[in-house]
Enzyme design. Structure first.
Site, PDB file in Angstrom:
ATOM      1  N   ARG A   1       7.423  -4.022  -1.015  1.00  0.00           N
ATOM      2  CA  ARG A   1       7.081  -4.342  -2.410  1.00  0.00           C
ATOM      3  C   ARG A   1       8.261  -4.009  -3.309  1.00  0.00           C
ATOM      4  NH1 ARG A   1       1.877  -1.409  -3.687  1.00  0.00           N
ATOM      5  NH2 ARG A   1       0.951  -3.107  -2.497  1.00  0.00           N
TER       6      ARG A   1
ATOM      7  N   CYS B   1      -6.802 -11.039  -3.338  1.00  0.00           N
ATOM      8  CA  CYS B   1      -5.841 -10.158  -2.667  1.00  0.00           C
ATOM      9  C   CYS B   1      -5.401 -10.790  -1.351  1.00  0.00           C
ATOM     10  CB  CYS B   1      -6.471  -8.791  -2.418  1.00  0.00           C
ATOM     11  SG  CYS B   1      -7.784  -8.805  -1.181  1.00  0.00           S
TER      12      CYS B   1
END
Length: 590
Positions: free
Chosen positions: A102, A455
Protein backbone atom coordinates in the site's frame (compact mmCIF):
# COMPACT_ATOMS: atom_id res chain seq x y z
CA UNK A 1 5.82 18.23 20.92
CA UNK A 2 3.39 17.38 23.70
CA UNK A 3 3.69 13.81 25.00
CA UNK A 4 2.54 12.20 28.21
CA UNK A 5 4.29 9.01 29.24
CA UNK A 6 3.29 6.71 32.06
CA UNK A 7 5.76 3.92 32.82
CA UNK A 8 4.34 0.65 34.07
CA UNK A 9 6.55 -2.18 35.20
CA UNK A 10 5.27 -5.56 34.05
CA UNK A 11 7.08 -8.66 35.24
CA UNK A 12 8.12 -11.08 32.53
CA UNK A 13 9.95 -14.38 32.73
CA UNK A 14 13.01 -12.76 31.22
CA UNK A 15 13.09 -10.00 33.80
CA UNK A 16 11.39 -6.67 34.18
CA UNK A 17 9.86 -5.09 31.09
CA UNK A 18 9.26 -1.36 31.15
CA UNK A 19 5.95 -1.09 29.34
CA UNK A 20 5.03 2.39 28.16
CA UNK A 21 1.28 2.52 28.45
CA UNK A 22 -1.40 3.01 31.06
CA UNK A 23 -3.20 0.44 33.17
CA UNK A 24 -6.20 -0.70 31.15
CA UNK A 25 -9.52 0.02 32.89
CA UNK A 26 -7.78 0.51 36.24
CA UNK A 27 -6.21 -2.96 36.22
CA UNK A 28 -2.49 -3.57 36.12
CA UNK A 29 -1.87 -6.00 33.30
CA UNK A 30 0.35 -8.97 33.78
CA UNK A 31 2.83 -9.38 30.95
CA UNK A 32 1.09 -12.58 29.89
CA UNK A 33 -2.23 -10.74 29.51
CA UNK A 34 -0.91 -8.59 26.69
CA UNK A 35 -1.88 -9.60 23.18
CA UNK A 36 0.57 -11.44 20.97
CA UNK A 37 1.07 -8.28 18.91
CA UNK A 38 2.26 -6.39 21.98
CA UNK A 39 4.89 -9.05 22.66
CA UNK A 40 6.02 -8.87 19.03
CA UNK A 41 6.30 -5.08 19.12
CA UNK A 42 8.21 -5.22 22.42
CA UNK A 43 10.99 -7.38 21.04
CA UNK A 44 10.97 -5.93 17.50
CA UNK A 45 13.71 -3.31 18.03
CA UNK A 46 11.43 -0.54 16.75
CA UNK A 47 9.79 -2.58 13.96
CA UNK A 48 12.91 -4.31 12.62
CA UNK A 49 12.22 -7.82 13.84
CA UNK A 50 13.88 -10.37 11.57
CA UNK A 51 12.41 -8.96 8.35
CA UNK A 52 15.81 -8.84 6.64
CA UNK A 53 16.34 -12.55 7.29
CA UNK A 54 12.76 -13.38 6.30
CA UNK A 55 13.24 -11.75 2.91
CA UNK A 56 16.37 -13.82 2.28
CA UNK A 57 14.87 -17.18 3.30
CA UNK A 58 14.62 -19.21 0.03
CA UNK A 59 12.66 -22.13 1.52
CA UNK A 60 9.27 -20.44 1.58
CA UNK A 61 7.38 -17.61 -0.07
CA UNK A 62 6.24 -16.46 3.37
CA UNK A 63 7.86 -14.43 6.12
CA UNK A 64 8.57 -15.65 9.63
CA UNK A 65 5.37 -15.41 11.76
CA UNK A 66 6.40 -12.36 13.80
CA UNK A 67 7.53 -10.55 10.67
CA UNK A 68 4.10 -11.08 9.10
CA UNK A 69 2.83 -8.74 11.80
CA UNK A 70 5.71 -6.28 11.66
CA UNK A 71 5.75 -5.84 7.90
CA UNK A 72 2.35 -4.12 8.14
CA UNK A 73 4.06 -1.06 9.61
CA UNK A 74 6.23 -1.00 6.51
CA UNK A 75 3.16 -0.98 4.26
CA UNK A 76 2.53 -4.58 3.30
CA UNK A 77 0.25 -7.50 4.15
CA UNK A 78 1.22 -11.11 3.54
CA UNK A 79 -1.60 -12.86 1.67
CA UNK A 80 -2.11 -15.90 -0.53
CA UNK A 81 -4.22 -16.76 -3.55
CA UNK A 82 -7.28 -18.43 -2.05
CA UNK A 83 -8.56 -19.47 -5.47
CA UNK A 84 -5.64 -21.89 -5.70
CA UNK A 85 -5.69 -23.08 -2.10
CA UNK A 86 -7.31 -26.50 -2.64
CA UNK A 87 -5.31 -27.31 -5.75
CA UNK A 88 -2.00 -26.50 -4.08
CA UNK A 89 -2.92 -28.44 -0.96
CA UNK A 90 -3.66 -31.52 -3.07
CA UNK A 91 -0.24 -31.17 -4.67
CA UNK A 92 1.32 -30.82 -1.20
CA UNK A 93 2.49 -27.31 -2.00
CA UNK A 94 2.43 -24.40 0.41
CA UNK A 95 -0.12 -21.67 -0.33
CA UNK A 96 0.84 -19.28 -3.12
CA UNK A 97 2.05 -16.56 -0.78
CA UNK A 98 2.05 -13.06 -2.15
CA UNK A 99 2.00 -9.54 -0.77
CA UNK A 100 -0.21 -6.52 -0.96
CA UNK A 101 1.75 -3.26 -0.87
CA UNK A 102 0.00 0.00 0.00
CA UNK A 103 1.33 3.39 -1.03
CA UNK A 104 0.88 6.44 1.18
CA UNK A 105 -0.28 9.70 -0.41
CA UNK A 106 -1.89 12.27 1.89
CA UNK A 107 -5.16 13.38 0.33
CA UNK A 108 -4.54 10.90 -2.49
CA UNK A 109 -2.50 13.25 -4.71
CA UNK A 110 0.24 12.06 -7.10
CA UNK A 111 2.06 13.48 -10.10
CA UNK A 112 1.92 12.02 -13.64
CA UNK A 113 5.51 10.78 -13.16
CA UNK A 114 4.49 8.98 -9.99
CA UNK A 115 1.41 7.53 -11.68
CA UNK A 116 3.54 6.10 -14.49
CA UNK A 117 5.96 4.58 -11.99
CA UNK A 118 3.14 2.90 -10.06
CA UNK A 119 1.58 1.69 -13.31
CA UNK A 120 4.90 0.16 -14.36
CA UNK A 121 5.37 -1.53 -10.97
CA UNK A 122 1.90 -3.10 -11.17
CA UNK A 123 2.90 -4.68 -14.50
CA UNK A 124 6.44 -5.65 -13.52
CA UNK A 125 5.81 -7.10 -10.06
CA UNK A 126 2.07 -7.05 -9.34
CA UNK A 127 -0.98 -8.61 -10.96
CA UNK A 128 -1.21 -5.95 -13.66
CA UNK A 129 -3.80 -3.79 -11.88
CA UNK A 130 -3.82 -0.84 -9.52
CA UNK A 131 -6.32 -0.68 -6.67
CA UNK A 132 -7.52 2.75 -5.53
CA UNK A 133 -8.52 2.35 -1.90
CA UNK A 134 -11.23 3.86 0.25
CA UNK A 135 -8.52 5.78 2.13
CA UNK A 136 -7.08 7.53 -0.93
CA UNK A 137 -4.14 5.13 -1.18
CA UNK A 138 -2.83 2.86 -3.93
CA UNK A 139 -2.51 -0.89 -3.52
CA UNK A 140 -0.51 -3.44 -5.49
CA UNK A 141 -1.60 -7.07 -5.32
CA UNK A 142 0.16 -10.30 -6.18
CA UNK A 143 3.74 -9.27 -5.36
CA UNK A 144 6.04 -12.19 -4.58
CA UNK A 145 8.44 -12.03 -1.65
CA UNK A 146 11.52 -11.69 -3.84
CA UNK A 147 9.98 -8.60 -5.44
CA UNK A 148 8.96 -6.81 -2.26
CA UNK A 149 12.15 -4.84 -1.80
CA UNK A 150 12.52 -3.63 -5.40
CA UNK A 151 8.85 -2.60 -5.38
CA UNK A 152 9.19 -0.52 -2.20
CA UNK A 153 12.47 0.95 -3.40
CA UNK A 154 10.90 2.10 -6.67
CA UNK A 155 7.98 3.66 -4.80
CA UNK A 156 10.44 5.69 -2.75
CA UNK A 157 12.47 6.68 -5.82
CA UNK A 158 9.48 8.69 -7.04
CA UNK A 159 9.11 10.40 -3.64
CA UNK A 160 6.25 8.27 -2.35
CA UNK A 161 6.33 5.84 0.56
CA UNK A 162 4.67 2.76 1.98
CA UNK A 163 5.64 3.57 5.59
CA UNK A 164 2.75 3.48 8.10
CA UNK A 165 0.04 2.66 5.58
CA UNK A 166 -0.73 -0.31 7.84
CA UNK A 167 0.04 -1.23 11.46
CA UNK A 168 -0.69 0.26 14.89
CA UNK A 169 0.06 3.84 13.89
CA UNK A 170 -1.70 6.73 12.21
CA UNK A 171 -2.61 5.67 8.67
CA UNK A 172 -2.97 7.72 5.46
CA UNK A 173 -4.64 11.08 6.19
CA UNK A 174 -7.71 11.75 4.07
CA UNK A 175 -9.26 15.01 2.89
CA UNK A 176 -11.61 16.32 0.21
CA UNK A 177 -9.73 15.49 -2.97
CA UNK A 178 -10.00 18.71 -5.01
CA UNK A 179 -8.02 21.53 -3.38
CA UNK A 180 -8.82 23.94 -6.19
CA UNK A 181 -12.56 23.84 -5.66
CA UNK A 182 -11.75 26.93 -3.58
CA UNK A 183 -8.76 28.35 -1.73
CA UNK A 184 -10.27 26.76 1.39
CA UNK A 185 -9.84 23.32 -0.15
CA UNK A 186 -6.20 24.05 -0.97
CA UNK A 187 -5.50 25.05 2.63
CA UNK A 188 -7.16 21.91 4.02
CA UNK A 189 -5.19 19.70 1.63
CA UNK A 190 -1.90 21.30 2.69
CA UNK A 191 -2.90 20.79 6.33
CA UNK A 192 -3.67 17.12 5.67
CA UNK A 193 -0.13 16.70 4.30
CA UNK A 194 1.31 18.42 7.37
CA UNK A 195 -0.63 16.11 9.70
CA UNK A 196 0.41 13.06 7.71
CA UNK A 197 4.10 13.91 7.92
CA UNK A 198 3.89 14.94 11.56
CA UNK A 199 2.57 11.58 12.77
CA UNK A 200 4.88 9.30 10.77
CA UNK A 201 6.89 6.86 12.90
CA UNK A 202 10.42 8.10 13.56
CA UNK A 203 12.15 4.70 13.59
CA UNK A 204 14.86 4.31 10.97
CA UNK A 205 14.01 0.62 10.50
CA UNK A 206 12.09 1.28 7.26
CA UNK A 207 15.04 3.03 5.62
CA UNK A 208 17.51 0.37 6.75
CA UNK A 209 15.46 -2.61 5.54
CA UNK A 210 14.12 -1.31 2.24
CA UNK A 211 16.43 1.55 1.21
CA UNK A 212 19.77 0.11 2.36
CA UNK A 213 20.55 3.01 4.64
CA UNK A 214 22.81 2.26 7.60
CA UNK A 215 21.87 3.17 11.12
CA UNK A 216 24.18 5.80 12.59
CA UNK A 217 26.20 4.24 15.38
CA UNK A 218 25.38 5.48 18.86
CA UNK A 219 22.00 6.94 17.91
CA UNK A 220 19.28 4.77 19.45
CA UNK A 221 15.78 4.86 17.99
CA UNK A 222 13.22 6.92 19.82
CA UNK A 223 9.50 7.35 19.17
CA UNK A 224 8.50 10.57 20.95
CA UNK A 225 4.79 9.96 20.47
CA UNK A 226 4.30 6.25 19.77
CA UNK A 227 6.99 5.01 22.19
CA UNK A 228 8.40 1.49 21.93
CA UNK A 229 5.04 -0.25 21.69
CA UNK A 230 3.26 2.11 19.30
CA UNK A 231 -0.56 2.27 19.52
CA UNK A 232 -2.89 -0.52 20.65
CA UNK A 233 -4.38 -0.62 17.15
CA UNK A 234 -4.57 1.38 13.91
CA UNK A 235 -5.54 5.05 14.00
CA UNK A 236 -7.28 6.98 11.22
CA UNK A 237 -7.60 10.73 10.61
CA UNK A 238 -9.72 12.51 7.99
CA UNK A 239 -10.53 16.14 7.16
CA UNK A 240 -13.84 17.15 5.59
CA UNK A 241 -15.06 20.41 4.10
CA UNK A 242 -18.84 20.87 4.31
CA UNK A 243 -21.12 20.39 2.50
CA UNK A 244 -19.24 17.40 1.00
CA UNK A 245 -18.42 14.38 3.18
CA UNK A 246 -16.85 12.20 0.49
CA UNK A 247 -14.25 10.92 2.95
CA UNK A 248 -16.83 9.82 5.57
CA UNK A 249 -15.32 11.90 8.35
CA UNK A 250 -17.36 10.22 11.12
CA UNK A 251 -15.90 6.79 10.32
CA UNK A 252 -12.47 7.86 11.60
CA UNK A 253 -10.81 7.73 15.01
CA UNK A 254 -10.26 11.46 14.62
CA UNK A 255 -12.36 13.54 12.26
CA UNK A 256 -11.75 17.21 11.55
CA UNK A 257 -14.58 19.26 10.04
CA UNK A 258 -13.31 22.50 8.50
CA UNK A 259 -15.25 25.56 9.61
CA UNK A 260 -15.23 28.49 7.23
CA UNK A 261 -15.78 32.03 8.48
CA UNK A 262 -15.38 35.16 6.36
CA UNK A 263 -14.01 33.06 3.50
CA UNK A 264 -11.21 31.64 5.65
CA UNK A 265 -10.65 28.50 7.74
CA UNK A 266 -11.32 29.52 11.33
CA UNK A 267 -10.61 26.06 12.71
CA UNK A 268 -12.05 22.58 12.93
CA UNK A 269 -14.79 20.77 14.77
CA UNK A 270 -13.16 17.83 16.56
CA UNK A 271 -14.80 14.41 16.15
CA UNK A 272 -13.52 11.34 18.04
CA UNK A 273 -14.25 7.64 18.27
CA UNK A 274 -15.27 6.56 14.79
CA UNK A 275 -14.58 3.04 13.52
CA UNK A 276 -16.75 0.59 11.57
CA UNK A 277 -15.15 -2.81 12.13
CA UNK A 278 -16.82 -5.55 14.17
CA UNK A 279 -16.71 -9.32 14.64
CA UNK A 280 -19.60 -11.71 14.03
CA UNK A 281 -20.82 -13.22 17.30
CA UNK A 282 -19.01 -10.71 19.50
CA UNK A 283 -21.48 -8.11 20.77
CA UNK A 284 -18.67 -6.15 22.39
CA UNK A 285 -17.59 -5.12 18.89
CA UNK A 286 -19.66 -2.77 16.75
CA UNK A 287 -19.52 -0.02 14.17
CA UNK A 288 -19.51 3.45 15.71
CA UNK A 289 -19.51 6.97 14.29
CA UNK A 290 -17.37 9.68 15.82
CA UNK A 291 -18.86 12.14 18.31
CA UNK A 292 -18.43 15.88 17.86
CA UNK A 293 -16.77 17.11 21.06
CA UNK A 294 -15.86 20.72 20.32
CA UNK A 295 -14.08 23.28 18.15
CA UNK A 296 -10.40 24.23 18.01
CA UNK A 297 -8.73 27.07 16.13
CA UNK A 298 -6.60 25.81 13.27
CA UNK A 299 -3.28 26.67 14.91
CA UNK A 300 -4.10 24.33 17.82
CA UNK A 301 -5.47 21.34 15.91
CA UNK A 302 -2.21 19.38 15.63
CA UNK A 303 -1.79 19.76 19.39
CA UNK A 304 -5.31 18.37 19.83
CA UNK A 305 -4.64 15.49 17.43
CA UNK A 306 -1.37 14.58 19.14
CA UNK A 307 -3.05 14.58 22.53
CA UNK A 308 -5.93 12.40 21.31
CA UNK A 309 -3.40 9.89 19.98
CA UNK A 310 -1.43 10.00 23.25
CA UNK A 311 -4.57 9.25 25.30
CA UNK A 312 -5.31 6.26 23.08
CA UNK A 313 -1.69 5.14 23.41
CA UNK A 314 -1.93 5.28 27.21
CA UNK A 315 -5.46 3.93 27.76
CA UNK A 316 -6.26 1.72 24.77
CA UNK A 317 -6.83 -1.99 25.32
CA UNK A 318 -3.61 -3.93 24.74
CA UNK A 319 -5.07 -7.30 25.78
CA UNK A 320 -7.79 -7.83 23.18
CA UNK A 321 -7.21 -6.33 19.75
CA UNK A 322 -10.88 -6.67 18.88
CA UNK A 323 -11.56 -4.08 21.61
CA UNK A 324 -8.55 -1.87 21.06
CA UNK A 325 -9.73 0.99 18.84
CA UNK A 326 -10.30 4.48 20.24
CA UNK A 327 -14.08 3.93 20.06
CA UNK A 328 -13.77 1.22 22.72
CA UNK A 329 -11.53 3.37 24.91
CA UNK A 330 -14.16 6.12 24.80
CA UNK A 331 -17.14 3.85 25.37
CA UNK A 332 -15.41 1.94 28.19
CA UNK A 333 -14.52 5.10 30.10
CA UNK A 334 -17.19 7.51 28.89
CA UNK A 335 -17.14 10.40 26.45
CA UNK A 336 -17.19 12.94 29.29
CA UNK A 337 -14.10 11.29 30.82
CA UNK A 338 -12.33 11.42 27.46
CA UNK A 339 -13.04 15.12 26.91
CA UNK A 340 -11.95 15.94 30.46
CA UNK A 341 -8.70 13.99 30.00
CA UNK A 342 -8.08 15.68 26.66
CA UNK A 343 -8.65 19.18 28.02
CA UNK A 344 -6.60 18.47 31.12
CA UNK A 345 -3.62 17.40 29.05
CA UNK A 346 -4.04 20.30 26.64
CA UNK A 347 -4.32 22.84 29.46
CA UNK A 348 -7.22 24.58 27.74
CA UNK A 349 -10.83 23.77 26.82
CA UNK A 350 -12.33 23.18 23.42
CA UNK A 351 -14.97 25.68 22.34
CA UNK A 352 -18.50 24.58 21.51
CA UNK A 353 -18.81 22.93 18.07
CA UNK A 354 -19.58 25.30 15.21
CA UNK A 355 -22.57 24.71 12.96
CA UNK A 356 -22.04 22.80 9.70
CA UNK A 357 -24.09 20.82 7.20
CA UNK A 358 -23.22 17.86 5.01
CA UNK A 359 -25.31 17.10 1.92
CA UNK A 360 -23.66 14.02 0.43
CA UNK A 361 -20.78 11.57 0.83
CA UNK A 362 -20.54 10.83 -2.89
CA UNK A 363 -18.42 12.18 -5.74
CA UNK A 364 -19.43 14.59 -8.49
CA UNK A 365 -18.46 13.17 -11.88
CA UNK A 366 -17.30 14.89 -15.05
CA UNK A 367 -15.67 18.24 -15.69
CA UNK A 368 -15.25 21.00 -13.11
CA UNK A 369 -13.33 24.25 -13.51
CA UNK A 370 -11.22 25.05 -10.47
CA UNK A 371 -10.64 28.32 -8.69
CA UNK A 372 -7.22 28.39 -10.37
CA UNK A 373 -8.87 28.35 -13.83
CA UNK A 374 -7.66 24.81 -14.50
CA UNK A 375 -9.89 21.83 -15.19
CA UNK A 376 -10.62 18.71 -13.17
CA UNK A 377 -12.24 15.54 -14.48
CA UNK A 378 -13.72 13.08 -11.97
CA UNK A 379 -13.71 9.59 -13.43
CA UNK A 380 -15.74 6.64 -12.16
CA UNK A 381 -13.49 3.66 -11.35
CA UNK A 382 -15.61 0.67 -10.42
CA UNK A 383 -14.52 -0.37 -6.92
CA UNK A 384 -11.18 1.33 -7.50
CA UNK A 385 -9.77 -1.35 -9.80
CA UNK A 386 -7.67 0.21 -12.58
CA UNK A 387 -7.35 -2.33 -15.39
CA UNK A 388 -8.16 -2.90 -19.03
CA UNK A 389 -11.33 -4.80 -19.93
CA UNK A 390 -12.41 -5.49 -23.51
CA UNK A 391 -13.52 -2.14 -24.94
CA UNK A 392 -13.03 -0.29 -21.64
CA UNK A 393 -9.26 0.27 -21.58
CA UNK A 394 -9.01 2.29 -18.38
CA UNK A 395 -5.42 1.46 -17.43
CA UNK A 396 -4.08 2.19 -20.90
CA UNK A 397 -6.05 5.43 -21.12
CA UNK A 398 -4.65 6.72 -17.83
CA UNK A 399 -1.14 5.72 -18.85
CA UNK A 400 -1.45 7.70 -22.07
CA UNK A 401 -2.91 10.67 -20.22
CA UNK A 402 -0.04 10.59 -17.71
CA UNK A 403 2.44 10.88 -20.58
CA UNK A 404 1.03 14.26 -21.69
CA UNK A 405 -0.54 15.52 -18.45
CA UNK A 406 1.11 18.45 -16.65
CA UNK A 407 -1.22 18.46 -13.63
CA UNK A 408 -1.85 15.67 -11.13
CA UNK A 409 -4.00 12.67 -10.25
CA UNK A 410 -6.23 12.69 -7.14
CA UNK A 411 -7.86 9.68 -5.52
CA UNK A 412 -11.24 10.13 -3.87
CA UNK A 413 -12.48 8.39 -0.73
CA UNK A 414 -15.00 6.56 -2.91
CA UNK A 415 -12.36 4.71 -4.96
CA UNK A 416 -12.64 7.10 -7.90
CA UNK A 417 -10.07 9.28 -9.67
CA UNK A 418 -9.78 12.97 -10.46
CA UNK A 419 -7.50 13.96 -13.33
CA UNK A 420 -6.53 17.31 -11.86
CA UNK A 421 -5.08 20.68 -12.82
CA UNK A 422 -5.58 20.23 -16.55
CA UNK A 423 -4.43 23.15 -18.66
CA UNK A 424 -7.09 24.62 -20.93
CA UNK A 425 -5.06 23.66 -23.99
CA UNK A 426 -4.81 20.01 -22.91
CA UNK A 427 -8.47 19.48 -22.04
CA UNK A 428 -9.46 18.48 -25.56
CA UNK A 429 -6.55 16.03 -25.86
CA UNK A 430 -7.46 14.29 -22.61
CA UNK A 431 -11.08 14.06 -23.72
CA UNK A 432 -9.88 12.43 -26.94
CA UNK A 433 -7.81 9.82 -25.07
CA UNK A 434 -10.75 8.95 -22.82
CA UNK A 435 -12.95 8.57 -25.89
CA UNK A 436 -10.38 6.53 -27.83
CA UNK A 437 -10.11 3.91 -25.09
CA UNK A 438 -13.82 3.79 -24.28
CA UNK A 439 -13.45 5.51 -20.93
CA UNK A 440 -15.23 8.81 -21.55
CA UNK A 441 -18.59 7.37 -20.57
CA UNK A 442 -18.72 4.22 -18.47
CA UNK A 443 -21.06 1.82 -20.31
CA UNK A 444 -23.13 1.16 -17.18
CA UNK A 445 -22.90 4.41 -15.24
CA UNK A 446 -26.27 4.55 -13.50
CA UNK A 447 -27.01 6.34 -10.25
CA UNK A 448 -26.78 3.09 -8.29
CA UNK A 449 -23.48 1.97 -9.80
CA UNK A 450 -21.68 5.28 -9.45
CA UNK A 451 -22.62 5.31 -5.74
CA UNK A 452 -21.22 1.82 -5.10
CA UNK A 453 -18.12 0.65 -3.25
CA UNK A 454 -16.63 -2.77 -2.52
CA UNK A 455 -13.56 -4.07 -0.76
CA UNK A 456 -11.08 -6.49 -2.35
CA UNK A 457 -12.31 -9.56 -0.41
CA UNK A 458 -11.68 -12.84 -2.26
CA UNK A 459 -9.38 -14.02 -3.69
CA UNK A 460 -6.54 -12.38 -1.75
CA UNK A 461 -7.92 -11.13 1.58
CA UNK A 462 -7.49 -13.78 4.26
CA UNK A 463 -10.32 -12.31 6.35
CA UNK A 464 -13.03 -12.46 3.69
CA UNK A 465 -15.97 -14.85 4.08
CA UNK A 466 -17.50 -13.94 0.72
CA UNK A 467 -16.90 -12.06 -2.52
CA UNK A 468 -17.27 -8.28 -2.76
CA UNK A 469 -15.35 -6.50 -5.54
CA UNK A 470 -15.69 -9.43 -7.96
CA UNK A 471 -19.40 -9.90 -7.23
CA UNK A 472 -21.05 -6.53 -6.59
CA UNK A 473 -20.97 -5.40 -10.26
CA UNK A 474 -23.09 -8.38 -11.34
CA UNK A 475 -25.52 -7.86 -8.45
CA UNK A 476 -25.89 -4.22 -9.49
CA UNK A 477 -26.65 -5.40 -13.05
CA UNK A 478 -29.71 -7.16 -11.66
CA UNK A 479 -30.70 -4.38 -9.27
CA UNK A 480 -30.50 -1.85 -12.09
CA UNK A 481 -33.28 -3.66 -13.89
CA UNK A 482 -35.50 -3.14 -10.84
CA UNK A 483 -34.40 0.49 -10.57
CA UNK A 484 -35.13 1.15 -14.26
CA UNK A 485 -38.53 -0.53 -14.08
CA UNK A 486 -39.41 1.95 -11.36
CA UNK A 487 -37.98 5.02 -13.04
CA UNK A 488 -35.04 5.29 -10.65
CA UNK A 489 -32.07 4.61 -12.93
CA UNK A 490 -30.63 8.10 -12.26
CA UNK A 491 -31.20 8.04 -8.51
CA UNK A 492 -28.06 7.79 -6.40
CA UNK A 493 -28.42 5.25 -3.61
CA UNK A 494 -25.24 4.46 -1.68
CA UNK A 495 -24.68 0.71 -1.98
CA UNK A 496 -21.63 -0.87 -0.38
CA UNK A 497 -20.36 -4.42 0.03
CA UNK A 498 -17.64 -5.97 2.15
CA UNK A 499 -16.53 -9.59 2.33
CA UNK A 500 -16.37 -9.48 6.13
CA UNK A 501 -17.43 -7.17 8.99
CA UNK A 502 -14.09 -5.36 9.10
CA UNK A 503 -15.85 -2.82 6.89
CA UNK A 504 -13.01 -1.69 4.61
CA UNK A 505 -15.55 -0.37 2.08
CA UNK A 506 -17.56 1.24 4.89
CA UNK A 507 -20.63 -0.94 4.28
CA UNK A 508 -22.12 0.30 7.58
CA UNK A 509 -22.59 3.67 5.87
CA UNK A 510 -24.38 2.29 2.83
CA UNK A 511 -28.05 3.13 2.40
CA UNK A 512 -27.95 -0.46 1.22
CA UNK A 513 -25.10 -2.36 2.84
CA UNK A 514 -23.96 -5.95 2.42
CA UNK A 515 -21.54 -7.87 4.66
CA UNK A 516 -20.39 -11.32 3.58
CA UNK A 517 -21.16 -14.27 5.86
CA UNK A 518 -20.28 -17.21 3.60
CA UNK A 519 -19.75 -17.83 -0.10
CA UNK A 520 -22.88 -16.45 -1.77
CA UNK A 521 -24.50 -15.33 1.53
CA UNK A 522 -24.74 -11.80 2.91
CA UNK A 523 -26.26 -9.87 5.77
CA UNK A 524 -28.21 -6.91 4.38
CA UNK A 525 -28.37 -3.57 6.18
CA UNK A 526 -30.56 -0.60 5.37
CA UNK A 527 -31.07 2.98 6.46
CA UNK A 528 -27.76 4.84 6.53
CA UNK A 529 -27.98 8.52 5.67
CA UNK A 530 -26.95 9.81 2.26
CA UNK A 531 -24.41 12.15 3.82
CA UNK A 532 -22.60 9.74 6.12
CA UNK A 533 -23.89 10.83 9.53
CA UNK A 534 -26.07 7.80 10.36
CA UNK A 535 -25.23 4.09 10.40
CA UNK A 536 -27.46 1.52 8.77
CA UNK A 537 -29.35 -1.22 10.62
CA UNK A 538 -29.41 -4.98 10.10
CA UNK A 539 -32.43 -5.93 7.99
CA UNK A 540 -31.99 -9.65 7.29
CA UNK A 541 -29.21 -12.23 7.57
CA UNK A 542 -27.67 -14.90 5.35
CA UNK A 543 -29.37 -13.82 2.14
CA UNK A 544 -28.59 -15.41 -1.21
CA UNK A 545 -28.70 -13.34 -4.39
CA UNK A 546 -32.24 -14.56 -5.02
CA UNK A 547 -33.23 -13.51 -1.49
CA UNK A 548 -31.61 -10.09 -1.92
CA UNK A 549 -33.54 -9.36 -5.11
CA UNK A 550 -36.80 -10.63 -3.60
CA UNK A 551 -36.37 -8.40 -0.54
CA UNK A 552 -35.25 -5.26 -2.31
CA UNK A 553 -37.69 -5.22 -5.25
CA UNK A 554 -40.82 -4.29 -3.22
CA UNK A 555 -38.86 -1.77 -1.12
CA UNK A 556 -37.49 -0.06 -4.23
CA UNK A 557 -40.94 -0.04 -5.79
CA UNK A 558 -42.43 1.53 -2.65
CA UNK A 559 -39.63 4.09 -2.62
CA UNK A 560 -40.45 5.11 -6.19
CA UNK A 561 -44.13 5.50 -5.37
CA UNK A 562 -44.11 6.94 -1.83
CA UNK A 563 -40.94 9.01 -1.42
CA UNK A 564 -41.41 12.60 -0.26
CA UNK A 565 -39.91 15.04 -2.73
CA UNK A 566 -36.14 14.48 -2.96
CA UNK A 567 -36.15 12.09 0.02
CA UNK A 568 -33.16 9.76 0.02
CA UNK A 569 -33.53 5.98 0.16
CA UNK A 570 -31.94 5.68 3.61
CA UNK A 571 -34.34 8.23 5.07
CA UNK A 572 -37.29 6.55 3.34
CA UNK A 573 -36.72 3.12 4.89
CA UNK A 574 -36.47 4.74 8.32
CA UNK A 575 -39.65 6.78 7.84
CA UNK A 576 -41.55 3.71 6.64
CA UNK A 577 -40.32 1.64 9.62
CA UNK A 578 -38.72 -0.91 7.32
CA UNK A 579 -35.79 -0.73 9.74
CA UNK A 580 -35.36 1.15 12.98
CA UNK A 581 -32.80 3.95 13.13
CA UNK A 582 -29.41 3.02 14.54
CA UNK A 583 -29.05 2.81 18.29
CA UNK A 584 -25.63 4.49 18.07
CA UNK A 585 -26.27 8.02 16.77
CA UNK A 586 -23.61 10.73 16.73
CA UNK A 587 -23.38 12.76 19.93
CA UNK A 588 -22.66 16.47 19.74
CA UNK A 589 -21.34 17.98 22.98
CA UNK A 590 -22.47 21.49 23.83
Amino acid sequence: MRTVTKQISIKADSGELKYQGNIFMGKQLDYKELSEDEHIKDKSDFLRGSIKDSLKNPLTGALFPDDVKLIKYHGSYQQYDRDLESERRQKKLEPLYQFMVRVRAAGGVTSPKQWLALDELSEQYGNGTLKLTTRQSFQFHGILKRNLKPTIQKVNEVLLSTLATCGDVNRNVMCNPNPYQSHIHEEVYQFAKEISDYFLPKTTAYHEIWLDQEKVAGTPDFEPLYHQHYLPRKFKIALAIPPNNAIDVFANDLGLIAIEENNNIAGYNICVGGGLGSTFGNDATYPRLADVIGFAPKEKVIDVAETVIAIQRDYGNRSDRKLSRLKHTIDDRGLEWFVAELQNRLGWNLAKPKSYRFKSNGDEYGWLKGSNNKWFYTLFVEHGRVRDENDYQLKTALREIAKIHTGDFRLTGNQNLIIGNIEEGKKQGIDAILELYGVGNHPKLTGLRKSSMACVALNTCGLAFAEAERYLPSLIDKLEVIMKNNGLEKDEINIRMTGCPNNCARSSLGEIGFVGRAIGRYNMYLGASHNGDRLNTLYKEMLSEENILEELEPIIKAYAQDRLGEEHFGDFVIRKNIVEPTDRPIRVMN
